[in-house]
Design a protein around this motif. Structure first.
Motif, PDB file in Angstrom:
ATOM      1  N   PHE A  21       0.839  -1.198   0.000  1.00  0.00           N
ATOM      2  CA  PHE A  21       0.000   0.000   0.000  1.00  0.00           C
ATOM      3  C   PHE A  21       0.874   1.248   0.000  1.00  0.00           C
ATOM      4  O   PHE A  21       0.584   2.222  -0.701  1.00  0.00           O
ATOM      5  N   GLY A  22       1.951   1.207   0.773  1.00  0.00           N
ATOM      6  CA  GLY A  22       2.867   2.343   0.795  1.00  0.00           C
ATOM      7  C   GLY A  22       3.508   2.598  -0.557  1.00  0.00           C
ATOM      8  O   GLY A  22       3.709   3.743  -0.962  1.00  0.00           O
ATOM      9  N   ALA A  23       3.808   1.526  -1.261  1.00  0.00           N
ATOM     10  CA  ALA A  23       4.465   1.662  -2.557  1.00  0.00           C
ATOM     11  C   ALA A  23       3.508   2.066  -3.674  1.00  0.00           C
ATOM     12  O   ALA A  23       3.914   2.720  -4.636  1.00  0.00           O
ATOM     13  N   HIS A  24       2.235   1.685  -3.565  1.00  0.00           N
ATOM     14  CA  HIS A  24       1.328   1.877  -4.690  1.00  0.00           C
ATOM     15  C   HIS A  24       0.083   2.713  -4.409  1.00  0.00           C
ATOM     16  O   HIS A  24      -0.595   3.111  -5.354  1.00  0.00           O
ATOM     17  N   GLY A  25      -0.240   2.961  -3.134  1.00  0.00           N
ATOM     18  CA  GLY A  25      -1.501   3.642  -2.879  1.00  0.00           C
ATOM     19  C   GLY A  25      -1.426   4.833  -1.953  1.00  0.00           C
ATOM     20  O   GLY A  25      -2.415   5.518  -1.757  1.00  0.00           O
ATOM     21  N   ALA A  26      -0.260   5.086  -1.387  1.00  0.00           N
ATOM     22  CA  ALA A  26      -0.134   6.174  -0.416  1.00  0.00           C
ATOM     23  C   ALA A  26       0.691   7.306  -1.017  1.00  0.00           C
ATOM     24  O   ALA A  26       1.344   7.148  -2.049  1.00  0.00           O
ATOM     25  N   SER A  27       0.670   8.442  -0.316  1.00  0.00           N
ATOM     26  CA  SER A  27       1.479   9.574  -0.752  1.00  0.00           C
ATOM     27  C   SER A  27       1.955  10.343   0.470  1.00  0.00           C
ATOM     28  O   SER A  27       1.450  10.165   1.577  1.00  0.00           O
ATOM     29  N   GLY A  28       2.927  11.200   0.256  1.00  0.00           N
ATOM     30  CA  GLY A  28       3.443  12.041   1.332  1.00  0.00           C
ATOM     31  C   GLY A  28       4.127  11.241   2.423  1.00  0.00           C
ATOM     32  O   GLY A  28       4.764  10.216   2.164  1.00  0.00           O
ATOM     33  N   GLU A  29       3.991  11.724   3.662  1.00  0.00           N
ATOM     34  CA  GLU A  29       4.610  11.067   4.819  1.00  0.00           C
ATOM     35  C   GLU A  29       4.122   9.637   5.005  1.00  0.00           C
ATOM     36  O   GLU A  29       4.844   8.794   5.535  1.00  0.00           O
ATOM     37  N   ALA A  30       2.902   9.375   4.578  1.00  0.00           N
ATOM     38  CA  ALA A  30       2.324   8.045   4.756  1.00  0.00           C
ATOM     39  C   ALA A  30       3.172   6.968   4.094  1.00  0.00           C
ATOM     40  O   ALA A  30       3.276   5.854   4.614  1.00  0.00           O
ATOM     41  N   VAL A  31       3.817   7.293   2.987  1.00  0.00           N
ATOM     42  CA  VAL A  31       4.653   6.308   2.291  1.00  0.00           C
ATOM     43  C   VAL A  31       5.766   5.829   3.210  1.00  0.00           C
ATOM     44  O   VAL A  31       5.997   4.621   3.354  1.00  0.00           O
ATOM     45  N   GLY A  72       1.865  -0.685  14.053  1.00  0.00           N
ATOM     46  CA  GLY A  72       0.458  -0.316  14.107  1.00  0.00           C
ATOM     47  C   GLY A  72       0.240   1.173  14.258  1.00  0.00           C
ATOM     48  O   GLY A  72      -0.640   1.753  13.596  1.00  0.00           O
ATOM     49  N   THR A  73       1.033   1.817  15.101  1.00  0.00           N
ATOM     50  CA  THR A  73       0.874   3.265  15.264  1.00  0.00           C
ATOM     51  C   THR A  73       1.268   4.001  13.985  1.00  0.00           C
ATOM     52  O   THR A  73       0.625   4.976  13.607  1.00  0.00           O
ATOM     53  N   LEU A  74       2.299   3.517  13.303  1.00  0.00           N
ATOM     54  CA  LEU A  74       2.693   4.136  12.038  1.00  0.00           C
ATOM     55  C   LEU A  74       1.614   3.938  10.981  1.00  0.00           C
ATOM     56  O   LEU A  74       1.289   4.866  10.226  1.00  0.00           O
ATOM     57  N   TYR A  75       1.038   2.733  10.924  1.00  0.00           N
ATOM     58  CA  TYR A  75      -0.037   2.466   9.969  1.00  0.00           C
ATOM     59  C   TYR A  75      -1.238   3.374  10.229  1.00  0.00           C
ATOM     60  O   TYR A  75      -1.837   3.919   9.299  1.00  0.00           O
ATOM     61  N   LEU A  76      -1.595   3.510  11.504  1.00  0.00           N
ATOM     62  CA  LEU A  76      -2.750   4.341  11.843  1.00  0.00           C
ATOM     63  C   LEU A  76      -2.526   5.796  11.450  1.00  0.00           C
ATOM     64  O   LEU A  76      -3.423   6.455  10.919  1.00  0.00           O
ATOM     65  N   MET A  77      -1.310   6.308  11.704  1.00  0.00           N
ATOM     66  CA  MET A  77      -1.026   7.685  11.297  1.00  0.00           C
ATOM     67  C   MET A  77      -1.065   7.818   9.774  1.00  0.00           C
ATOM     68  O   MET A  77      -1.547   8.817   9.249  1.00  0.00           O
ATOM     69  N   ALA A  78      -0.572   6.792   9.066  1.00  0.00           N
ATOM     70  CA  ALA A  78      -0.598   6.823   7.599  1.00  0.00           C
ATOM     71  C   ALA A  78      -2.035   6.850   7.073  1.00  0.00           C
ATOM     72  O   ALA A  78      -2.293   7.404   6.001  1.00  0.00           O
ATOM     73  N   LEU A  79      -2.948   6.277   7.839  1.00  0.00           N
ATOM     74  CA  LEU A  79      -4.355   6.246   7.431  1.00  0.00           C
ATOM     75  C   LEU A  79      -5.134   7.473   7.913  1.00  0.00           C
ATOM     76  O   LEU A  79      -6.345   7.547   7.731  1.00  0.00           O
ATOM     77  N   GLY A  80      -4.437   8.420   8.543  1.00  0.00           N
ATOM     78  CA  GLY A  80      -5.070   9.679   8.909  1.00  0.00           C
ATOM     79  C   GLY A  80      -5.387   9.871  10.379  1.00  0.00           C
ATOM     80  O   GLY A  80      -5.982  10.880  10.748  1.00  0.00           O
TER      81      GLY A  80
END
Length: 110
Positions: A21-31, A72-80
């Motif tokens: 998801f980070g490689a293909h669907g996210a942008s910015g810091e979330a990647v 998990g905390t990084l994933y949650l922040m990546a999801l907003g």
């Protein structure tokens, strides 16, 4: 130990999904958050499996719980979710470090 093995396998699958998801669907810091979380979670899913083979149940659990907290905390922040969750991330990292130290100690006891 069967539960640890199942959870480690699921953790590995989630790590790969997060990285994809980070490689293909996210942008910015979330990647970067997804990439870092996925990397740490995948490494520690494998570490948990190694710990199970060594009959080191405590370190295996620390690798799984620490990986879940850290990634998990990084994933949650990546999801907003709120960035204050980043304050929880080091607790996961501390659990991962403790798992490695415990595994080293366990190896000396064998």
């Amino acid at each position: 130990m069967r539960l640890v093995t199942i959870l480690a396998a699921l953790s590995g699958a989630l790590a790969v999904a997060a990285g994809a998801f980070g490689a293909h669907g996210a942008s910015g810091e979330a990647v970067e958050w997804l990439k870092t979380g996925g990397h740490y979670q995948l490494v520690h899913a494998v570490a948990a499996l190694v710990a199970v083979r060594m009959e080191a149940k405590g370190p295996a659990w620390l690798f799984l719980v620490g990986g879940a907290l850290f990634a998990g905390t990084l994933y949650l922040m990546a999801l907003g979710c709120p960035r204050w969750l980043g304050a929880v991330t080091p607790l996961g990292g501390a659990a991962l470090i403790a798992g490695w130290l415990w595994l080293a100690w366990h190896a000396t006891r064998k």
